[in-house]
Design a protein around this motif. Structure first.
Motif, PDB file in Angstrom:
ATOM      1  N   VAL A   1       7.114 -24.349  13.263  1.00 21.49           N
ATOM      2  CA  VAL A   1       6.374 -22.992  12.863  1.00 21.49           C
ATOM      3  C   VAL A   1       7.490 -21.910  13.351  1.00 21.49           C
ATOM      4  CG1 VAL A   1       4.335 -21.983  13.497  1.00 21.49           C
ATOM      5  CG2 VAL A   1       4.239 -24.489  13.791  1.00 21.49           C
ATOM      6  N   TYR A   2       7.307 -20.989  12.257  1.00 24.09           N
ATOM      7  CA  TYR A   2       8.054 -19.667  12.478  1.00 24.09           C
ATOM      8  C   TYR A   2       7.219 -18.622  12.421  1.00 24.09           C
ATOM      9  CZ  TYR A   2      11.772 -23.049  11.019  1.00 24.09           C
ATOM     10  OH  TYR A   2      12.678 -24.195  10.734  1.00 24.09           O
ATOM     11  N   PHE A   3       7.598 -17.848  13.556  1.00 25.10           N
ATOM     12  CA  PHE A   3       6.914 -16.617  13.661  1.00 25.10           C
ATOM     13  C   PHE A   3       7.719 -15.316  13.397  1.00 25.10           C
ATOM     14  CE2 PHE A   3       5.375 -20.087  16.704  1.00 25.10           C
ATOM     15  CZ  PHE A   3       4.110 -19.808  16.439  1.00 25.10           C
ATOM     16  N   ILE A   4       7.257 -14.375  12.556  1.00 29.10           N
ATOM     17  CA  ILE A   4       7.838 -13.359  12.294  1.00 29.10           C
ATOM     18  C   ILE A   4       7.580 -12.314  13.139  1.00 29.10           C
ATOM     19  CG2 ILE A   4       8.198 -11.706  10.528  1.00 29.10           C
ATOM     20  CD1 ILE A   4       9.046 -14.574   9.612  1.00 29.10           C
ATOM     21  N   GLU A   5       8.508 -11.812  14.033  1.00 31.71           N
ATOM     22  CA  GLU A   5       7.988 -10.589  14.820  1.00 31.71           C
ATOM     23  C   GLU A   5       8.385  -9.302  14.241  1.00 31.71           C
ATOM     24  OE1 GLU A   5       8.889 -10.149  19.498  1.00 31.71           O
ATOM     25  OE2 GLU A   5      10.813  -9.806  18.387  1.00 31.71           O
ATOM     26  N   HIS A   6       7.433  -8.435  14.044  1.00 37.31           N
ATOM     27  CA  HIS A   6       7.634  -7.103  13.858  1.00 37.31           C
ATOM     28  C   HIS A   6       6.544  -6.304  14.437  1.00 37.31           C
ATOM     29  CE1 HIS A   6       9.394  -3.902  11.589  1.00 37.31           C
ATOM     30  NE2 HIS A   6       8.354  -3.783  10.574  1.00 37.31           N
ATOM     31  N   ASN A   7       6.944  -5.798  15.584  1.00 42.75           N
ATOM     32  CA  ASN A   7       5.627  -5.222  16.354  1.00 42.75           C
ATOM     33  C   ASN A   7       4.976  -4.155  15.919  1.00 42.75           C
ATOM     34  OD1 ASN A   7       5.921  -7.224  18.238  1.00 42.75           O
ATOM     35  ND2 ASN A   7       7.487  -6.056  19.731  1.00 42.75           N
ATOM     36  N   ILE A   8       5.582  -3.415  14.823  1.00 41.53           N
ATOM     37  CA  ILE A   8       4.810  -2.302  14.351  1.00 41.53           C
ATOM     38  C   ILE A   8       3.512  -2.733  13.597  1.00 41.53           C
ATOM     39  CG2 ILE A   8       5.056  -0.607  12.429  1.00 41.53           C
ATOM     40  CD1 ILE A   8       8.073  -0.370  13.445  1.00 41.53           C
ATOM     41  N   PHE A   9       3.867  -3.902  13.067  1.00 42.90           N
ATOM     42  CA  PHE A   9       2.780  -4.522  12.117  1.00 42.90           C
ATOM     43  C   PHE A   9       1.921  -5.487  12.932  1.00 42.90           C
ATOM     44  CE2 PHE A   9       5.214  -4.127   7.897  1.00 42.90           C
ATOM     45  CZ  PHE A   9       4.424  -2.941   7.739  1.00 42.90           C
ATOM     46  N   PHE A  10       2.458  -6.242  13.898  1.00 40.67           N
ATOM     47  CA  PHE A  10       1.493  -7.378  14.516  1.00 40.67           C
ATOM     48  C   PHE A  10       1.342  -6.999  15.781  1.00 40.67           C
ATOM     49  CE2 PHE A  10       4.010  -9.364  10.657  1.00 40.67           C
ATOM     50  CZ  PHE A  10       3.135  -9.285   9.892  1.00 40.67           C
ATOM     51  N   ASP A  11       1.548  -6.355  16.521  1.00 34.81           N
ATOM     52  CA  ASP A  11       1.293  -6.127  17.933  1.00 34.81           C
ATOM     53  C   ASP A  11      -0.157  -5.218  17.909  1.00 34.81           C
ATOM     54  OD1 ASP A  11       1.147  -6.005  20.565  1.00 34.81           O
ATOM     55  OD2 ASP A  11       3.051  -4.545  20.873  1.00 34.81           O
ATOM     56  N   ARG A  12      -1.034  -5.799  17.676  1.00 29.42           N
ATOM     57  CA  ARG A  12      -2.447  -5.340  17.574  1.00 29.42           C
ATOM     58  C   ARG A  12      -3.487  -5.849  18.183  1.00 29.42           C
ATOM     59  NH1 ARG A  12      -2.105  -2.135  11.936  1.00 29.42           N
ATOM     60  NH2 ARG A  12      -0.003  -1.756  11.881  1.00 29.42           N
TER      61      ARG A  12
END
Ligand code: ADP
Length: 481
Positions: free
Chosen positions: A84-95
């Motif tokens: 399982v690969y997790f795309i980290e892009h906090n501007i979009f997913f840190d909510r």
């Protein structure tokens, strides 16, 4: 035949992030496919709520969105034999939420967030020189990926020959957004036509995905019929145009998780041969929901999102009457519509010991409710597949369902004269139809213990394990490559 390389791209996956059935499917189907000998991985967002252990796999990764390059990192973990690969892009997913804030307001940049996920999934494969045979995308969130595959010049990249399958878990959610997003999404104005992405001068992400996917399916045969015959929320024709490249495949249940014999959330495990644990679960459920401790009255349980789709408004409109004309208990856990949350809380306060509700998302309580209830309410207006009624069957909790979609495909109506059935089915989406069916089940409960026991046993024998459905997916993958 050799195994295929299959990359799932999805916005949720159990146990990492879940709002509904999509997560359960993405948590199970890839595992079943890998057990059939395929190399399967999943790519999803790294939401800040995800607690799993993972290691950095790739960074920095540059993803072109319109004329802007987004920089992100990719993390990896192993889950039941799949990567399982997790795309980290906090501007979009840190909510706080996956799709909306605490007040249920959708995030305005949702099209950007999930188009980015699709693009990032492709970029990851390209950067790593990985060549999937299939990108298996899910719902509007990842529906742009098939369009990117068909429109962009991918010659010379590792994904130049990859095909796409789009599974639609619910036609009601189509990803309908202002056309000002066209450039950032990179779908090209040439695709902003009625046949492809345009709908009422806005972008319809699901519609474009349907057009460009090599195969589209939804999650039950009956729902596949319904959405091509007047219930496709405007996309009936788009789906019909796919011809033999559209089908309905029923979801499975993950019996490693949803199984009363081994369920780790309930202490009192039980089986169809020894149901004593179920009665203890009933007591526990009554305790947790503030219901009177009484084994002789039936509990009608419900778990789910409070939306117009799920028919909770029907339950609400007959709840008070049922409290007055029967001795049943009702236990509900869910979140969503604020009016329903308020009404059910009020009912619990007005009928203590008879009506219990929990306004929360709680996996453990949902399992206990499946185990401890006698009947499970699922009076949906429409239901693409529905998982809770399938889980209910395994727990010997007879579902009360409307005759629609996957509910129709999984529940056998009670026949009290010929002594069979695994649940209770009604047709009209009206309070009366639901009430009459609950009263029917109530009568059977009190007057036909023999039939109740048989129906429970037969329900628990039903087998909706993923393997059969996984083989159907395997069949469509082979068809398109
Ligand atoms: P949908 O995907 O439309 O929400 P499904 O029946 O296919 O409906 O799947 C719903 C899944 O979400 C089930 O696993 C159910 O147990 C879970 N679920 C929904 N609401 C809650 C809640 N409030 N607490 C715990 N689990 C929930």
């Amino acid at each position: 035949m050799g195994g295929l390389k299959i990359v799932f791209v999805a916005s949720e996956m159990s146990p990492f992030a879940k709002t509904g059935g999509l997560a359960d499917v993405v948590g199970s189907l890839p595992v079943s496919l890998s057990q059939l000998g395929h190399q399967v991985s999943v790519i999803m967002p790294k939401y800040s709520s995800i607690k799993a252990n993972m290691e950095l796999f790739h960074s920095p990764m540059g993803v072109w969105m319109g004329n802007k390059q987004e920089w992100c990192g990719v993390y990896k973990t192993e889950y039941n034999g799949i990567s399982v690969y997790f795309i980290e892009h906090n501007i979009f997913f840190d909510r706080d939420g996956l799709y909306h804030d605490r007040n249920m307001n959708d995030y305005e940049d949702n099209p950007k967030r999930f188009a980015f996920l699709s693009r990032a999934a492709m970029q990851l494969c390209i950067d790593k020189g990985y060549s999937p045979d299939i990108f298996h995308v899910n719902d509007w969130q990842t529906a742009l990926l098939p369009a990117y595959l068909k429109n962009w010049n991918l010659q010379g990249t590792s994904i130049q020959n990859s095909k796409s399958v789009l599974t639609i878990h619910n036609m009601a959610y189509q990803g309908n957004y202002p056309k000002s997003n066209v450039e950032y999404l990179g779908i090209g104005w040439g695709n902003f036509t009625y046949e492809k992405f345009e709908e009422n001068d806005r972008i319809n992400m699901l519609k474009g995905g349907i057009f460009y996917s090599d195969f589209v399916n939804t999650v039950s045969p009956t729902y596949a019929y319904e959405v091509t015959n007047g219930n496709g929320y405007g996309l009936d024709t788009a789906l019909r145009n796919k011809g033999e490249y559209f089908s309905g495949i029923i979801n499975g249940a993950d019996y490693n998780i949803w199984n009363p014999e081994i369920d780790k959330y309930i202490r009192d495990n039980y089986s169809k041969e020894d149901m004593s644990g179920k009665w203890r679960c009933k007591g526990k459920l009554q305790d947790i929901f503030g219901l009177e401790s009484n084994y002789t009255v039936p509990i009608f349980g419900a778990v789910g999102r409070f939306t117009s789709q799920k028919g909770y408004n029907l339950i609400a409109s007959i709840a008070e009457r049922l409290m007055n004309e029967t001795s049943i208990q009702i236990a509900i856990i869910g979140t969503g519509d604020k009016d329903l949350e308020g009404f059910f809380s009020y009912m619990a306060q007005k009928y203590p010991g008879r009506f219990g509700c929990r306004i929360e998302f709680n996996e453990k309580t949902a399992h206990l409710l499946e185990a401890g209830s006698d009947f499970f309410l699922m009076p949906s207006l429409f239901e693409p597949c529905g998982l809770n009624q399938i889980y209910s069957l395994k727990y010997g909790t007879l579902p009360i369902v409307r005759n629609t979609g996957g509910l129709r495909d999984t529940v056998i109506n009670c026949n009290e004269f010929e002594n069979y059935g695994t649940g209770f089915i009604f047709n009209d989406f009206t309070p009366d139809a639901l009430r009459n069916t609950i009263l029917w089940a109530y009568k059977i409960y009190h007057t036909r213990p023999d039939l109740m026991a048989k129906m429970r046993y037969d329900a628990m024998c039903q087998d909706f394990s993923w393997l059969r459905s996984a083989k159907e997916y395997e069949h469509i993958y082979r068809k398109i490559i």
